[in-house]
Design a protein around this motif. Structure first.
Motif, PDB file in Angstrom:
ATOM      1  N   TRP A 161       0.808  -1.210   0.000  1.00 16.74           N
ATOM      2  CA  TRP A 161       0.000   0.000   0.000  1.00 16.74           C
ATOM      3  C   TRP A 161       0.845   1.266   0.000  1.00 16.74           C
ATOM      4  O   TRP A 161       0.537   2.228  -0.720  1.00 16.74           O
ATOM      5  N   ILE A 162       1.896   1.297   0.803  1.00 13.59           N
ATOM      6  CA  ILE A 162       2.764   2.480   0.812  1.00 13.59           C
ATOM      7  C   ILE A 162       3.485   2.600  -0.527  1.00 13.59           C
ATOM      8  O   ILE A 162       3.643   3.697  -1.067  1.00 13.59           O
ATOM      9  N   GLY A 163       3.892   1.472  -1.095  1.00 15.51           N
ATOM     10  CA  GLY A 163       4.522   1.488  -2.420  1.00 15.51           C
ATOM     11  C   GLY A 163       3.590   2.014  -3.496  1.00 15.51           C
ATOM     12  O   GLY A 163       3.992   2.816  -4.356  1.00 15.51           O
ATOM     13  N   ILE A 164       2.323   1.594  -3.449  1.00 19.55           N
ATOM     14  CA  ILE A 164       1.342   2.092  -4.422  1.00 19.55           C
ATOM     15  C   ILE A 164       1.112   3.590  -4.225  1.00 19.55           C
ATOM     16  O   ILE A 164       1.101   4.362  -5.190  1.00 19.55           O
ATOM     17  N   GLY A 165       0.953   4.008  -2.980  1.00 21.36           N
ATOM     18  CA  GLY A 165       0.752   5.429  -2.686  1.00 21.36           C
ATOM     19  C   GLY A 165       1.932   6.278  -3.129  1.00 21.36           C
ATOM     20  O   GLY A 165       1.763   7.356  -3.706  1.00 21.36           O
ATOM     21  N   GLU A 166       3.119   5.767  -2.875  1.00 19.97           N
ATOM     22  CA  GLU A 166       4.337   6.488  -3.271  1.00 19.97           C
ATOM     23  C   GLU A 166       4.462   6.544  -4.791  1.00 19.97           C
ATOM     24  O   GLU A 166       4.886   7.553  -5.360  1.00 19.97           O
ATOM     25  N   THR A 167       4.077   5.482  -5.457  1.00 18.47           N
ATOM     26  CA  THR A 167       4.114   5.451  -6.922  1.00 18.47           C
ATOM     27  C   THR A 167       3.148   6.483  -7.500  1.00 18.47           C
ATOM     28  O   THR A 167       3.498   7.214  -8.439  1.00 18.47           O
ATOM     29  N   ILE A 168       1.962   6.574  -6.928  1.00 21.50           N
ATOM     30  CA  ILE A 168       0.989   7.568  -7.381  1.00 21.50           C
ATOM     31  C   ILE A 168       1.552   8.973  -7.181  1.00 21.50           C
ATOM     32  O   ILE A 168       1.516   9.814  -8.090  1.00 21.50           O
ATOM     33  N   ALA A 169       2.083   9.239  -5.981  1.00 20.36           N
ATOM     34  CA  ALA A 169       2.589  10.576  -5.673  1.00 20.36           C
ATOM     35  C   ALA A 169       3.791  10.954  -6.538  1.00 20.36           C
ATOM     36  O   ALA A 169       3.876  12.083  -7.022  1.00 20.36           O
TER      37      ALA A 169
END
Length: 162
Positions: A124-132
Motif C-alpha cells: 500500500w505504501i509502495g502504491i501510494g508512493e508510486t501515485i505521488a
C-alpha cells in the motif's frame, strides 16, 4: 549555494508540510498516498532540494502524530531517498528510490504501530508512493526542468558568450 536555490528548497519544505496538513487523512498510516511526496523527485534536478525535503518531512512527521519513529526514522529514509534520487541517471528513474525506500522502510515501523501486516503495508505504501511520485511528481519535475532549470542554463550560456 546561492539564494535562489535556498529559497526554492525552503518553498518545497513549506509546501510539503502544507500538503501533509491539507491531506492529513491520506498522508499518514499503513495505507497512504502522501501527495507531498511528489516533491521527493526534485533532488534529481538539484541537490539543494535534499535538505529542503528532509526538513519538510521532519516537520510534517512532527505534526502527523506517529511519534519518534516517523519523525526521526521516516525523515532519515527521505534523506537517503533524496541522495539516491539525485544520483539517478534519467528523470523517469527519479521516483524509484523514494518508492522502494518508503515502501520497505516506512512499513517497518508503520505496520507494527497499526498492527497491519508488513508486506501489505509495503504494497500500500509502495502504491501510494508510486501515485505521488510518478503521477504528480514526474510532471512537476518536468515543469521545473523545462521552466526553471532550462532558463538558468540559458542564462549561463548567454553570460559565457559575453
Amino acid at each position: 549555494m546561492d539564494t535562489k536555490r535556498i529559497v526554492r528548497a525552503a518553498l518545497v519544505a513549506a509546501l510539503y508540510v502544507v500538503l501533509c496538513i491539507v491531506f492529513q487523512p491520506i498522508s499518514f498510516g499503513p495505507i497512504q498516498v502522501r501527495i507531498a511526496e511528489a516533491f521527493v523527485v526534485l533532488p534529481f534536478l538539484d541537490p539543494a532540494f535534499i535538505p529542503g525535503i528532509y526538513i519538510g518531512v521532519l516537520l510534517a512527521n512532527m505534526i502527523g502524530g506517529l511519534g519518534a519513529w516517523d519523525i526521526w526514522f521516516g525523515s532519515f529514509l527521505t534523506l537517503v531517498a533524496g541522495i539516491l534520487t539525485w544520483k539517478m541517471p534519467k528523470s523517469y528513474l527519479a521516483p524509484i528510490p523514494p518508492i522502494l525506500i518508503n515502501a520497505f522502510g516506512v512499513s517497518a515501523y508503520v505496520a507494527p504501530l497499526y498492527g497491519f501486516p508488513y508486506f501489505l503495508s509495503v504494497l500500500w505504501i509502495g502504491i501510494g508512493e508510486t501515485i505521488a511520485t510518478y503521477a504528480i511528481g514526474l510532471p512537476i519535475l518536468k515543469l521545473f526542468q523545462k521552466n526553471i532549470y532550462n532558463i538558468n542554463r540559458q542564462k549561463k550560456i548567454k553570460n559565457n558568450k559575453r
